[in-house]
Design an enzyme around this catalytic site. Structure first.
Site, PDB file in Angstrom:
ATOM      1  N   ASP A   1     -36.871   5.809 -37.407  1.00  0.00           N
ATOM      2  CA  ASP A   1     -35.685   6.678 -37.312  1.00  0.00           C
ATOM      3  C   ASP A   1     -35.908   8.019 -38.023  1.00  0.00           C
ATOM      4  OD1 ASP A   1     -34.737   4.403 -36.181  1.00  0.00           O
ATOM      5  OD2 ASP A   1     -33.424   3.836 -37.839  1.00  0.00           O
TER       6      ASP A   1
ATOM      7  N   LYS B   1     -30.994   1.731 -31.271  1.00  0.00           N
ATOM      8  CA  LYS B   1     -32.374   1.598 -31.753  1.00  0.00           C
ATOM      9  C   LYS B   1     -33.406   1.654 -30.616  1.00  0.00           C
ATOM     10  CE  LYS B   1     -35.078   0.673 -35.301  1.00  0.00           C
ATOM     11  NZ  LYS B   1     -34.992   1.333 -36.590  1.00  0.00           N
TER      12      LYS B   1
ATOM     13  N   GLY C   1     -10.449  -7.484 -27.918  1.00  0.00           N
ATOM     14  CA  GLY C   1      -9.979  -7.273 -29.292  1.00  0.00           C
ATOM     15  C   GLY C   1      -9.405  -8.560 -29.846  1.00  0.00           C
TER      16      GLY C   1
ATOM     17  N   GLU D   1     -19.940  -7.992 -20.426  1.00  0.00           N
ATOM     18  CA  GLU D   1     -20.937  -7.273 -21.231  1.00  0.00           C
ATOM     19  C   GLU D   1     -21.906  -8.191 -21.975  1.00  0.00           C
ATOM     20  OE1 GLU D   1     -17.805  -7.775 -21.832  1.00  0.00           O
ATOM     21  OE2 GLU D   1     -17.160  -7.388 -23.887  1.00  0.00           O
TER      22      GLU D   1
ATOM     23  N   CYS E   1     -10.824  -8.621 -21.148  1.00  0.00           N
ATOM     24  CA  CYS E   1     -10.157  -9.563 -22.043  1.00  0.00           C
ATOM     25  C   CYS E   1      -8.848  -8.959 -22.590  1.00  0.00           C
ATOM     26  CB  CYS E   1     -11.131  -9.994 -23.142  1.00  0.00           C
ATOM     27  SG  CYS E   1     -10.585 -11.459 -24.015  1.00  0.00           S
ATOM     28  N   TYR E   2      -8.794  -8.607 -23.878  1.00  0.00           N
ATOM     29  CA  TYR E   2      -7.585  -7.975 -24.412  1.00  0.00           C
ATOM     30  C   TYR E   2      -7.236  -6.732 -23.590  1.00  0.00           C
ATOM     31  CZ  TYR E   2      -4.475  -5.730 -27.812  1.00  0.00           C
ATOM     32  OH  TYR E   2      -3.404  -5.148 -28.427  1.00  0.00           O
TER      33      TYR E   2
ATOM     34  N   HIS F   1     -15.985 -11.839 -20.299  1.00  0.00           N
ATOM     35  CA  HIS F   1     -16.747 -10.720 -20.877  1.00  0.00           C
ATOM     36  C   HIS F   1     -18.005 -10.427 -20.045  1.00  0.00           C
ATOM     37  CE1 HIS F   1     -14.592 -10.033 -24.703  1.00  0.00           C
ATOM     38  NE2 HIS F   1     -14.173 -11.259 -24.479  1.00  0.00           N
TER      39      HIS F   1
END
Ligand code: XMP
Length: 528
Positions: free
Chosen positions: A242, A384, A64, A185, A93-94, A183
């Site tokens: 979609d 997606k 964050g 991710e 992290c945060y 991070h």
């Protein structure tokens, strides 16, 4: 019904608590890629009571933008009791710093801020590092932080350090609490995906329940339960994946109580309407209501040059058409939309301030209020690429599934300045040549999105012995993962020259072709 939340088998979901990081969505993606279910929720709704009800098998605290080292400001937090519920928690992290503070450690502003690739040193072994890193190794990870944990909370041990931070990763193995300053991710942490998998599978013991066949059954069942007999659902088909997948799920669930409307607004790509009609005929047993509305859209757009104005006019005109069609068909109680998960979470602002609008994206958003319709959004939980998997699961053809995205306002946002039928026709031809050339060269699936933009600028040229004075156009081709950021696709110069020649030789009205090199940011993918 405003949402259709997937209910994973109890105890099989990973709860991601969002503290406002730009990359929180990537955590969910990494987990979904493992066929595990995860959901992102803003930190202020995550109370111990909520956690007991949700019953996740693991919790991840995101990064964050706030700082926990500045004591006078209220930084986002959660109730520390959540860390004592016996559920494994990973702080990123945060999230790591918050875990540190909630467990009795200290966070300070770092003398050296670390951004980008950083070398760390592994200080201990842990199931979190299992099969990835061993003590003494010095892997590269991606950092983005100004604060750091300065003193370890009781019971925690350091499992990694860096030159500027003694505690780059820490662990309380007994309580199954882990924190990483980097991070895992993001793609720039090369083994980050395996670390997240270690946490989810080895520590949380999450089981794979998130597959497209199971999602399909669940979604169809939910739609069936929530649409009362005698009520019909209006689904606006745009020609994109979609809305087509949304319609397919509804069709399986409620059969002929589904009313599909497709509007040919004169702003579609070449042969688009025929392709949608034929696909629909092959895959649905209900009729498609095709509305030919080119005249109405183009006359309302006449003389309008401002991009936002154009988008608004197109949006309102769609609503007018759908409203008329809904009244015509009768008994419509619901409107189906292909809203995706990123649209849902992007609208969550953890700090409660409104984010600035870059472009007003088009959907049929005004219709539910005007007609007192309820929304059905069966794709609300999907990314997606998951919609693409679901489309294949629903037997939609590959050529359709892998089509590049196309914006709701269509060619209007690819014609800077005034939109006229003549300009749309010129653009349609040039665009079709570019796309067909990419397909023939085997490049179509290599780029994320490609199209032509028609410039409102004319220049002098010479063809044969004749002087020409015609429009210029721009070839745009980008690589991207999700459309949020993009880079110009590196297409071969010879290929581009071939496309330019084909366009100039076959499209009357264009005598000059250029290639757009801009990335996003600072540009956007579309020109308007
Ligand atoms: P931008 O131009 O914002 O586009 O970088 C990002 C992606 O979104 C598509 N796009 C839209 N899609 N309605 C849509 O459904 C819209 O109003 C809209 N505007 C842009 C664009 O084609 C790209 O894929």
């Amino acid at each position: 019904m405003t949402s259709s939340s997937f209910v994973p088998p109890r105890g099989d979901a990973i709860l991601i608590v969002d503290f406002g990081s730009q990359v929180t969505q990537l955590i969910a993606r990494r987990i979904r890629e493992l066929s595990l279910y995860s959901e992102i929720l803003p930190y202020h709704g995550v109370t111990p009571e909520f956690v007991s009800r949700f019953s996740p098998c693991g919790i991840i605290l995101s990064g964050g933008p706030d700082s926990l080292s500045i004591s006078e400001r209220e930084a986002p937090s959660i109730d520390g009791a959540i860390l004592d519920m016996g559920i494994p928690v990973l702080g990123i992290c945060y999230g790591m710093q918050l875990m540190g503070i909630l467990c009795g450690g200290r966070v300070v502003r770092s003398g050296h801020r670390e951004f980008g690739s950083t070398t760390i040193r592994i200080e201990g072994s842990s199931p979190f590092f299992s099969g990835v890193w061993s003590k003494g190794e010095t892997p590269t990870v991606w950092m983005s932080h100004g604060d750091k944990v300065e003193s370890l909370p009781l019971g925690f041990e350091s499992i990694a350090s860096s030159a500027n931070a003694p505690y780059v990763a820490f662990a309380h193995e007994e309580k199954r609490l882990y924190g990483v300053q980097f991070h895992p991710e993001v793609h720039h942490t090369p083994q980050g995906g395996v670390l997240i998998e270690n946490f989810a599978r080895n520590v949380c013991k999450a089981r794979s329940s998130w597959t497209m066949p199971s999602f399909r059954d669940m979604a169809v069942g939910k739609i069936r339960e929530s649409i009362p007999r005698g009520k019909r659902v209006l689904c606006a088909l745009s020609g994109g994946i979609d809305s087509m997948v949304t319609a397919k799920l509804l069709h399986e669930a409620i059969g002929d109580r589904l009313v599909c409307v497709y509007v040919d607004n004169g702003l579609m790509r070449k042969d688009e309407t025929e392709e949608v009609e034929s696909l629909f005929r092959d895959h649905f047993s209900v009729p498609l209501d095709v509305c030919r509305e080119e005249e109405r859209f183009l006359s309302r757009l006449s003389g309008v040059e401002d991009p936002e104005q154009k988008r608004k006019i197109i949006g309102h005109t769609f609503i007018d058409v759908f409203e008329e069609r809904a009244l015509h068909h009768g008994s419509i109680g619901y409107l189906a939309q292909g809203t995706l998960y990123p649209d849902v979470i992007e609208s969550v602002d953890v700090r409660g301030s409104s984010s600035s609008t870059i472009k007003s994206h088009h959907n049929v958003g005004g219709l539910p209020e005007r007609m007192d319709l309820e929304l059905v959004e069966p794709l609300r939980e999907l990314f997606k690429d998951e919609v693409r998997l679901l489309a294949r699961e629903l037997s939609l053809p590959d050529r359709f599934v892998s089509r590049h995205p196309f914006p709701g306002p269509g060619l209007a946002v690819r014609i800077p300045g005034g939109v006229t039928k003549a300009r749309c026709d010129i653009l349609r031809e040039a665009d079709a040549i570019f796309i067909e050339s990419l397909r023939r060269a085997g490049l179509y699936d290599e780029v994320w999105q490609a199209f032509v933009v028609l410039l409102p600028v004319r220049s002098v040229g010479v063809m044969g012995d004749d002087r020409t004075y015609a429009y210029g156009c721009v070839l745009r081709a980008v690589t991207s993962v999700d459309g949020m950021t993009a880079a110009c696709a590196s297409l071969d110069m010879k290929f581009l020259q071939g496309v330019a020649n084909d366009i100039i030789n076959s499209v009357e009205g264009i005598n000059r072709v250029t290639f757009d090199l801009t990335s996003k940011p600072p540009g956007t993918i579309e020109w308007e």
